[in-house]
Design a protein around this motif. Structure first.
Motif, PDB file in Angstrom:
ATOM      1  N   THR A 187       0.847  -1.190   0.000  1.00  0.00           N
ATOM      2  CA  THR A 187       0.000   0.000   0.000  1.00  0.00           C
ATOM      3  C   THR A 187       0.884   1.243   0.000  1.00  0.00           C
ATOM      4  OG1 THR A 187      -1.709  -1.157   1.255  1.00  0.00           O
ATOM      5  CG2 THR A 187      -1.823   1.240   1.227  1.00  0.00           C
ATOM      6  N   ASP A 189       2.276   4.631   1.011  1.00  0.00           N
ATOM      7  CA  ASP A 189       2.294   5.467   2.209  1.00  0.00           C
ATOM      8  C   ASP A 189       3.430   6.466   2.026  1.00  0.00           C
ATOM      9  OD1 ASP A 189       2.713   6.632   4.706  1.00  0.00           O
ATOM     10  OD2 ASP A 189       2.201   4.808   5.799  1.00  0.00           O
ATOM     11  N   ASN A 191       5.120   8.006   3.985  1.00  0.00           N
ATOM     12  CA  ASN A 191       6.142   7.926   5.020  1.00  0.00           C
ATOM     13  C   ASN A 191       6.906   6.604   5.028  1.00  0.00           C
ATOM     14  OD1 ASN A 191       5.554  10.524   6.232  1.00  0.00           O
ATOM     15  ND2 ASN A 191       3.643   9.604   6.965  1.00  0.00           N
ATOM     16  N   GLN A 192       6.515   5.670   4.158  1.00  0.00           N
ATOM     17  CA  GLN A 192       7.198   4.386   4.060  1.00  0.00           C
ATOM     18  C   GLN A 192       8.255   4.435   2.964  1.00  0.00           C
ATOM     19  OE1 GLN A 192       6.843   1.668   6.104  1.00  0.00           O
ATOM     20  NE2 GLN A 192       5.526   3.037   7.320  1.00  0.00           N
TER      21      GLN A 192
END
Length: 254
Positions: A187, A189, A191-192
């Motif tokens: 998924t 994100d 911030n990932q």
């Protein structure tokens, strides 16, 4: 001795004066065209004999049939079968041969120099598609930078900036990236961290990607992208699989 000295001094004076005289000056220039035509020029028989064994080996290599395509493949925007096929080859190589988990593969559109023919695809054809010696680079990008990366190639219709990717599906609405979906189930994100396989040309800020200097991590591989394609097509050929590529909607424009 006195005579020699008397003679030497005037001669030296003349030589010094001659060196101090102004040199030649260009007063006029003309040109004529000399056509160099390999078909009309006589062949050097000695050089031909010298090069013959090398030419035979080169021809043998370049004429090796890797696979067979059921259709002709040409690059096109925003998505086409050739673009998908080449980036899929990169993604597969990264995951299978480099021992890395690669989330996305990218190829700069301008680096695809030509298409592939219908019928036998030879090593020489791959050299025509990718004549450069660009190598693989794996970047780790924060999600926010990955979005910036994808938006950069979406935001312009210039050849270098057309988006060519594998591993992600994007939706573009009004020339703005509105959705990012990974085909490996991850998924998105901001911030990932995600891994992106690119050419060293792009990783080295080619085409205006200076922001990639802030990548979380970088790993370079001594493998040319051209060799990745050769390996991929050779695998298909050995498996007896004809190339029947299609578009899959990975770049959707609304």
């Amino acid at each position: 001795m006195r005579f020699i000295k008397t003679l030497f001094i005037p001669v030296l004076t003349l030589l010094i004066a001659a060196c101090q005289k102004p040199g030649y000056h260009l007063t006029n220039q003309t040109y004529s065209r000399i056509q160099v035509d390999s078909l009309a020029a006589p062949a050097d028989s000695d050089m031909t004999r010298f090069l013959q064994p090398y030419r035979q080996r080169l021809d043998q290599t370049m004429n090796e049939v890797l696979a067979v395509s059921t259709v002709r493949l040409d690059k096109a925007k925003p998505e086409c079968a050739l673009n998908n096929l080449l980036t899929d080859a990169m993604l597969q190589y990264g995951n299978q041969k480099l021992g890395q988990t690669v989330d996305c593969a990218h190829l700069n559109y301008g680096g695809i120099r030509t298409g592939l023919p219908q019928g036998p695809i030879r090593i020489g054809n791959i050299y025509e598609v990718m004549p450069f010696d660009n190598q693989l680079t794996l970047l780790t990008l924060k999600g926010s930078m990955l979005r910036q990366f994808l938006e950069y190639f979406i935001g312009s219709q210039a050849d270098e900036n057309a988006l060519v990717v594998s591993g992600v599906r994007v939706v573009i609405k009004d020339n703005v990236l509105s959705s990012i979906t990974f085909t490996n189930g991850k998924t998105f994100d901001p911030n990932q961290n995600y891994t992106v396989l690119v050419s060293d040309y792009i990783a080295n800020r080619g085409g205006g990607t200076a922001f990639l200097k802030d990548a979380v991590a970088r790993k370079d591989y001594a493998v040319t992208i051209r060799d990745v394609f050769i390996d991929y097509f050779r695998q298909l050929g050995k498996a007896g699989q004809p190339i029947t590529p299609t578009t899959d909607g990975r770049i959707a424009i609304q």
